[in-house]
Motif scaffolding. Structure first.
Motif, PDB file in Angstrom:
ATOM      1  N   SER A 156     -14.806  37.694 -13.725  1.00 17.67           N
ATOM      2  CA  SER A 156     -14.640  38.361 -15.017  1.00 17.67           C
ATOM      3  C   SER A 156     -13.436  37.797 -15.749  1.00 17.67           C
ATOM      4  N   SER A 157     -13.560  37.694 -17.062  1.00 15.37           N
ATOM      5  CA  SER A 157     -12.499  37.180 -17.913  1.00 15.37           C
ATOM      6  C   SER A 157     -12.199  38.185 -19.017  1.00 15.37           C
ATOM      7  N   TRP A 158     -11.014  38.061 -19.628  1.00 15.72           N
ATOM      8  CA  TRP A 158     -10.607  39.018 -20.649  1.00 15.72           C
ATOM      9  C   TRP A 158     -11.228  38.697 -22.007  1.00 15.72           C
ATOM     10  N   THR A 159     -11.621  39.748 -22.737  1.00 19.84           N
ATOM     11  CA  THR A 159     -12.068  39.629 -24.124  1.00 19.84           C
ATOM     12  C   THR A 159     -11.361  40.714 -24.928  1.00 19.84           C
ATOM     13  N   ASN A 160     -11.516  40.683 -26.238  1.00 22.20           N
ATOM     14  CA  ASN A 160     -10.892  41.709 -27.080  1.00 22.20           C
ATOM     15  C   ASN A 160     -11.403  43.104 -26.764  1.00 22.20           C
ATOM     16  N   ASN A 161     -12.593  43.182 -26.193  1.00 21.15           N
ATOM     17  CA  ASN A 161     -13.195  44.473 -25.886  1.00 21.15           C
ATOM     18  C   ASN A 161     -13.052  44.867 -24.421  1.00 21.15           C
ATOM     19  N   GLY A 162     -12.241  44.106 -23.674  1.00 24.02           N
ATOM     20  CA  GLY A 162     -12.048  44.408 -22.270  1.00 24.02           C
ATOM     21  C   GLY A 162     -12.573  43.302 -21.374  1.00 24.02           C
ATOM     22  N   PRO A 163     -12.459  43.477 -20.048  1.00 20.37           N
ATOM     23  CA  PRO A 163     -12.933  42.452 -19.117  1.00 20.37           C
ATOM     24  C   PRO A 163     -14.453  42.318 -19.154  1.00 20.37           C
ATOM     25  N   MET A 164     -14.921  41.081 -19.175  1.00 21.33           N
ATOM     26  CA  MET A 164     -16.357  40.811 -19.242  1.00 21.33           C
ATOM     27  C   MET A 164     -16.765  39.879 -18.105  1.00 21.33           C
ATOM     28  N   ILE A 165     -17.930  40.146 -17.517  1.00 16.93           N
ATOM     29  CA  ILE A 165     -18.477  39.272 -16.483  1.00 16.93           C
ATOM     30  C   ILE A 165     -18.954  37.976 -17.132  1.00 16.93           C
ATOM     31  N   VAL A 166     -18.437  36.842 -16.646  1.00 21.43           N
ATOM     32  CA  VAL A 166     -18.833  35.544 -17.200  1.00 21.43           C
ATOM     33  C   VAL A 166     -19.495  34.637 -16.163  1.00 21.43           C
ATOM     34  N   ARG A 167     -19.466  35.063 -14.895  1.00 12.07           N
ATOM     35  CA  ARG A 167     -20.132  34.287 -13.845  1.00 12.07           C
ATOM     36  C   ARG A 167     -20.637  35.237 -12.776  1.00 12.07           C
ATOM     37  N   GLU A 168     -21.832  34.988 -12.276  1.00 14.56           N
ATOM     38  CA  GLU A 168     -22.423  35.868 -11.270  1.00 14.56           C
ATOM     39  C   GLU A 168     -23.146  35.030 -10.227  1.00 14.56           C
ATOM     40  N   LEU A 169     -22.910  35.334  -8.967  1.00 13.08           N
ATOM     41  CA  LEU A 169     -23.663  34.716  -7.871  1.00 13.08           C
ATOM     42  C   LEU A 169     -24.254  35.847  -7.048  1.00 13.08           C
TER      43      LEU A 169
END
Length: 257
Positions: free
Chosen positions: A110-123
């Motif tokens: 998960s990485s940070w965005t303006n709206n909070g932490p977002m999942i950007v990679r999934e295994l």
């Protein structure tokens, strides 16, 4: 073609579209159709076409329950590429595979965005498990990843997100969360018991750089009985070891007391 790239020549529809995205980004919060229409003053029929196109492309995300729009996962990918954050994903990918192979649980980054932490990679090798999240999902503050971002993220950057999340939590649980995050900063590992889906829990570790800046979180998600609740566990110890190795590659040195 020559006409399109000619100096001074622009595509007006692209300019309008980028203006819509900039408007949404500047607000820093989910917006309803009427909010966007009021801010942009674009006709409803044209605005609908833009928003529908952006949503289908993943540039915007529309919440099904409220109909509100936020920046989508595709923009996060572009943003990471622009600031060379894709290097973070490249570097952690072997570790994600190692964790997944050893414990057979879903692993997220998960990485940070303006709206909070977002999942950007999934295994996730076991597609039969509903973990309640996928790429593009914004994670709540009481999730294992959310707690890490609460604990390590710069206060100025995360203030609005925290305030919004706190509105959904009873005051006594907010105080408990603050106490828990102080421990998370010390031990550099986070646990969450069934934060999104019943019977599914998570444990997360931070990815830190030489300034102790949080670059993201690696989270292991699985059935509650397979996910530890404290650091005195084989999986926890393995993750702590992996965390040191990943963060060391970004120049972070564990503080020895």
């Amino acid at each position: 073609m020559e006409e399109v790239i000619k100096k001074g020549t622009t595509i007006q529809s692209l300019e309008v579209g980028m203006g819509i995205l900039e408007t949404i980004a500047k607000q820093g919060r989910p917006l309803k159709f009427t909010d966007i229409q009021e801010l942009t003053q674009i006709t409803k029929s044209n605005l609908y076409k833009y928003l529908n196109t952006f949503t289908q492309l993943g540039i915007l995300y529309r919440y099904k329950d409220t109909g509100e729009y936020v920046l989508g996962s595709k923009l996060i990918e572009y943003g990471m590429a622009a600031v060379d954050q894709e290097n973070v994903i490249d570097r952690i990918t072997p570790f994600i595979h190692e964790i997944n192979e050893r414990f057979s649980n879903t692993v997220l980054f998960s990485s940070w965005t303006n709206n909070g932490p977002m999942i950007v990679r999934e295994l996730n090798k076991n597609r039969g498990i509903n973990i309640g999240a996928q790429i593009g999902t914004l994670l709540p503050i009481r999730s294992a990843s959310g707690k890490l971002f609460f604990a390590f993220m710069d206060e100025q950057m995360s203030r609005e997100w925290k305030e919004k999340e706190f509105m959904q939590i009873p005051q006594e649980k907010i105080e408990f969360l603050k106490d828990e995050c102080r421990i998370i900063r010390e031990k550099e590992i986070s646990f969450a018991r069934e934060p999104l889906v019943p019977s599914v829990s998570s444990v997360a570790i931070p990815v830190l750089n030489y300034q102790k800046k949080l670059l993201g979180s690696v989270t292991v998600v699985g059935f509650s009985e397979s996910i530890p609740q404290d650091e005195n566990n084989e999986l926890s110890q393995f993750l702590l070891s992996i965390s040191k190795e990943i963060s060391a590659s970004f120049g972070y040195k564990l503080q020895v007391k």
